[in-house]
Design a protein around this motif. Structure first.
Motif, PDB file in Angstrom:
ATOM      1  N   UNK A 140     -63.770  -8.425  86.483  1.00  0.00           N
ATOM      2  CA  UNK A 140     -63.848  -8.171  87.924  1.00  0.00           C
ATOM      3  C   UNK A 140     -65.208  -7.613  88.319  1.00  0.00           C
ATOM      4  N   UNK A 141     -65.603  -7.874  89.550  1.00  0.00           N
ATOM      5  CA  UNK A 141     -66.799  -7.242  90.096  1.00  0.00           C
ATOM      6  C   UNK A 141     -66.562  -5.744  90.200  1.00  0.00           C
ATOM      7  N   UNK A 142     -67.611  -4.983  90.369  1.00  0.00           N
ATOM      8  CA  UNK A 142     -67.535  -3.525  90.355  1.00  0.00           C
ATOM      9  C   UNK A 142     -66.336  -3.011  91.156  1.00  0.00           C
ATOM     10  N   UNK A 143     -65.410  -2.321  90.466  1.00  0.00           N
ATOM     11  CA  UNK A 143     -64.225  -1.724  91.079  1.00  0.00           C
ATOM     12  C   UNK A 143     -63.406  -2.736  91.875  1.00  0.00           C
ATOM     13  N   UNK A 144     -63.588  -4.012  91.559  1.00  0.00           N
ATOM     14  CA  UNK A 144     -62.934  -5.106  92.289  1.00  0.00           C
ATOM     15  C   UNK A 144     -63.087  -4.892  93.801  1.00  0.00           C
ATOM     16  N   UNK A 145     -64.328  -4.591  94.222  1.00  0.00           N
ATOM     17  CA  UNK A 145     -64.592  -4.234  95.613  1.00  0.00           C
ATOM     18  C   UNK A 145     -64.289  -5.364  96.590  1.00  0.00           C
ATOM     19  N   UNK A 223     -58.713   2.075  98.507  1.00  0.00           N
ATOM     20  CA  UNK A 223     -59.455   1.362  97.478  1.00  0.00           C
ATOM     21  C   UNK A 223     -60.448   2.293  96.811  1.00  0.00           C
ATOM     22  N   UNK A 224     -60.852   1.952  95.591  1.00  0.00           N
ATOM     23  CA  UNK A 224     -61.825   2.755  94.853  1.00  0.00           C
ATOM     24  C   UNK A 224     -63.234   2.342  95.251  1.00  0.00           C
ATOM     25  N   UNK A 225     -64.089   3.345  95.481  1.00  0.00           N
ATOM     26  CA  UNK A 225     -65.485   3.103  95.820  1.00  0.00           C
ATOM     27  C   UNK A 225     -66.380   4.004  94.978  1.00  0.00           C
ATOM     28  N   UNK A 226     -67.617   3.577  94.698  1.00  0.00           N
ATOM     29  CA  UNK A 226     -68.546   4.430  93.960  1.00  0.00           C
ATOM     30  C   UNK A 226     -69.163   5.471  94.886  1.00  0.00           C
ATOM     31  N   UNK A 232     -66.390   8.091  91.060  1.00  0.00           N
ATOM     32  CA  UNK A 232     -65.568   7.098  91.747  1.00  0.00           C
ATOM     33  C   UNK A 232     -64.477   7.834  92.506  1.00  0.00           C
ATOM     34  N   UNK A 233     -64.219   7.421  93.754  1.00  0.00           N
ATOM     35  CA  UNK A 233     -63.181   8.096  94.539  1.00  0.00           C
ATOM     36  C   UNK A 233     -62.331   7.076  95.279  1.00  0.00           C
ATOM     37  N   UNK A 234     -61.080   7.461  95.586  1.00  0.00           N
ATOM     38  CA  UNK A 234     -60.187   6.635  96.391  1.00  0.00           C
ATOM     39  C   UNK A 234     -60.526   6.827  97.858  1.00  0.00           C
ATOM     40  N   UNK A 235     -60.695   5.721  98.581  1.00  0.00           N
ATOM     41  CA  UNK A 235     -61.191   5.777  99.949  1.00  0.00           C
ATOM     42  C   UNK A 235     -60.211   5.189 100.951  1.00  0.00           C
ATOM     43  N   UNK A 236     -60.099   5.862 102.079  1.00  0.00           N
ATOM     44  CA  UNK A 236     -59.447   5.311 103.267  1.00  0.00           C
ATOM     45  C   UNK A 236     -60.564   4.767 104.153  1.00  0.00           C
ATOM     46  N   UNK A 237     -60.402   3.533 104.622  1.00  0.00           N
ATOM     47  CA  UNK A 237     -61.486   2.862 105.335  1.00  0.00           C
ATOM     48  C   UNK A 237     -61.015   2.460 106.732  1.00  0.00           C
ATOM     49  N   UNK A 270     -62.659  10.252 102.058  1.00  0.00           N
ATOM     50  CA  UNK A 270     -62.123  10.519 100.728  1.00  0.00           C
ATOM     51  C   UNK A 270     -60.620  10.785 100.844  1.00  0.00           C
ATOM     52  N   UNK A 271     -59.813   9.966 100.192  1.00  0.00           N
ATOM     53  CA  UNK A 271     -58.354  10.064 100.332  1.00  0.00           C
ATOM     54  C   UNK A 271     -57.802  11.368  99.779  1.00  0.00           C
ATOM     55  N   UNK A 272     -58.481  11.998  98.830  1.00  0.00           N
ATOM     56  CA  UNK A 272     -57.986  13.228  98.220  1.00  0.00           C
ATOM     57  C   UNK A 272     -58.416  14.476  98.990  1.00  0.00           C
ATOM     58  N   UNK A 273     -59.673  14.497  99.422  1.00  0.00           N
ATOM     59  CA  UNK A 273     -60.199  15.701 100.074  1.00  0.00           C
ATOM     60  C   UNK A 273     -60.166  15.627 101.594  1.00  0.00           C
ATOM     61  N   UNK A 274     -60.094  14.413 102.148  1.00  0.00           N
ATOM     62  CA  UNK A 274     -60.137  14.252 103.591  1.00  0.00           C
ATOM     63  C   UNK A 274     -61.543  14.332 104.160  1.00  0.00           C
TER      64      UNK A 274
END
Length: 369
Positions: A140-145, A223-226, A232-237, A270-274
């Motif tokens: 997969x491409x980086x983090x399957x972006x 989704x995961x983003x660099x 790497x962090x889980x992101x709300x977009x 950031x989905x964890x920290x907001x």
């Protein structure tokens, strides 16, 4: 002597019975149990400053089982359903990473389905990448972006897939948010098309998300983003647009393909920290080839360059696959990734590297049933 009236009755009964059997044979239904088990071992370097040896599950394809059914409704129409469930060979854990849907279709008008489904990126763009074909998950491409490895499926979705019109196919998907009064909060839609003419194939797709990962029951998960700090962090977009285009040409037993995709993420949290994070657009440039040396033995390789957010990544991979039978094959593959400074190196399915480089060497066996 037999009664004439009884003889007529017997003939009528036989005719009706034959007609009933004939109608049933024309409107038959079928249910198929199928699946795939992919397991092996792998070496990964540079994980927490140490080497990692592990049992793998789904290095090429995620292991899963499925049920697929078709019922002939007559007049060229049919009812279909598909139910799949992923699992880990190593731990037995179940995964909701495969499609579940029901629908109707005709040979002339195409098919409409409802459920948890692959989007247009998977259907019309991914086949031109090795992650969407021979190479599989770790390619997969980086983090399957760009979701070419279909890490995420669209929930609450309605999907249309056209019939084949002289080599041209197209389709689209709409995934509802399922929230009262918040129609656009975590909804998505995608479109794509493909054209095939002999050895030449070309395809393109576009996927749009609003509020991705912002709700638990919407179209897509975070989704995961660099990150800029090498993590790497889980992101709300708030808004995500992903598009890709690819083409391939078969020169006899060798198929050469190229693919480009761009994933634009704005309004990132950031989905964890907001905490708010910088918007990020990632570009992926891939060239790959598959050489079918014999009917049983194939070699595949690729190179991918990804850039965005002031960082870049190089990734190369090789794979050798040998069929022991029509259903069972063994494989060995190697993937190497190098990131720019302050960017995480992370090969798909692995933990991020503790430096700029990461190498994975894996071998396994895959069985289809």
């Amino acid at each position: 002597m037999p009664c004439p009236r009884c003889d007529v009755a017997i003939r009528v009964t036989c005719a009706l019975s034959l007609a009933f059997v004939t109608c049933q044979s024309r409107a038959q239904s079928s249910v198929t149990l199928y699946g795939e088990i992919d397991g092996g071992v792998a070496y990964v370097n540079n994980v927490g400053d140490h080497s990692q040896y592990k049992v793998t599950s789904g290095v090429i394809d995620g292991s899963y089982w499925g049920l697929q059914g078709v019922e002939d409704l007559g007049g060229g129409a049919k009812a279909i359903f598909r139910l799949e469930r992923g699992f880990s060979v190593a731990t037995g854990e179940g995964f909701n990473d495969h499609p579940v849907y029901v629908g109707l279709g005709t040979e002339m008008l195409g098919t409409i389905t409802f459920g948890h489904q692959y989007d247009s990126i998977h259907d019309y763009f991914a086949p031109f990448t090795l992650t969407g074909g021979t190479g599989g998950t770790a390619f997969a491409h980086l983090l399957d972006n760009d979701n070419a490895n279909n890490s995420f499926l669209a929930a609450n979705s309605v999907k249309y897939t056209s019939a084949n019109y002289g080599g041209f196919t197209f389709g689209g998907l709409y995934a509802f948010s399922n929230l009262a009064g918040q129609f656009a909060n975590n909804r998505a839609y995608s479109v794509g098309a493909n054209y095939s003419m002999g050895p030449f194939n070309v395809g393109a797709a576009w996927l749009h998300n609003n509020g991705r990962g912002n709700t638990d029951n919407g179209a897509y998960e975070p989704l995961a983003l660099p990150g800029s700090d090498g993590a790497v962090f889980d992101a709300i977009v708030a808004r995500q647009n992903t598009f890709g285009v690819g083409a391939s040409y078969a020169f006899g037993d060798f198929t050469l393909a190229a693919a480009f995709s761009r994933s634009i993420n704005s309004g990132v949290t950031n989905a964890e920290t907001g905490e708010a994070a910088a918007s990020l657009a990632l570009n992926n440039y891939e060239i790959n080839g598959v050489y079918q040396l014999t009917s049983a033995f194939a070699l595949a390789g690729m190179y991918v360059y990804t850039n965005g957010g002031g960082a870049h990544w190089h990734q190369g991979a090789l794979q050798a696959d040998y069929l022991l039978s029509k259903r069972t094959d063994v494989y060995i593959e190697s993937i190497y990734q190098r990131a720019s400074s302050n960017a995480p190196a992370v090969i798909n399915t692995n933990d991020p590297a503790s430096g700029r480089n990461q190498l994975m060497v894996a071998a396994g066996i895959r069985h289809r049933f």
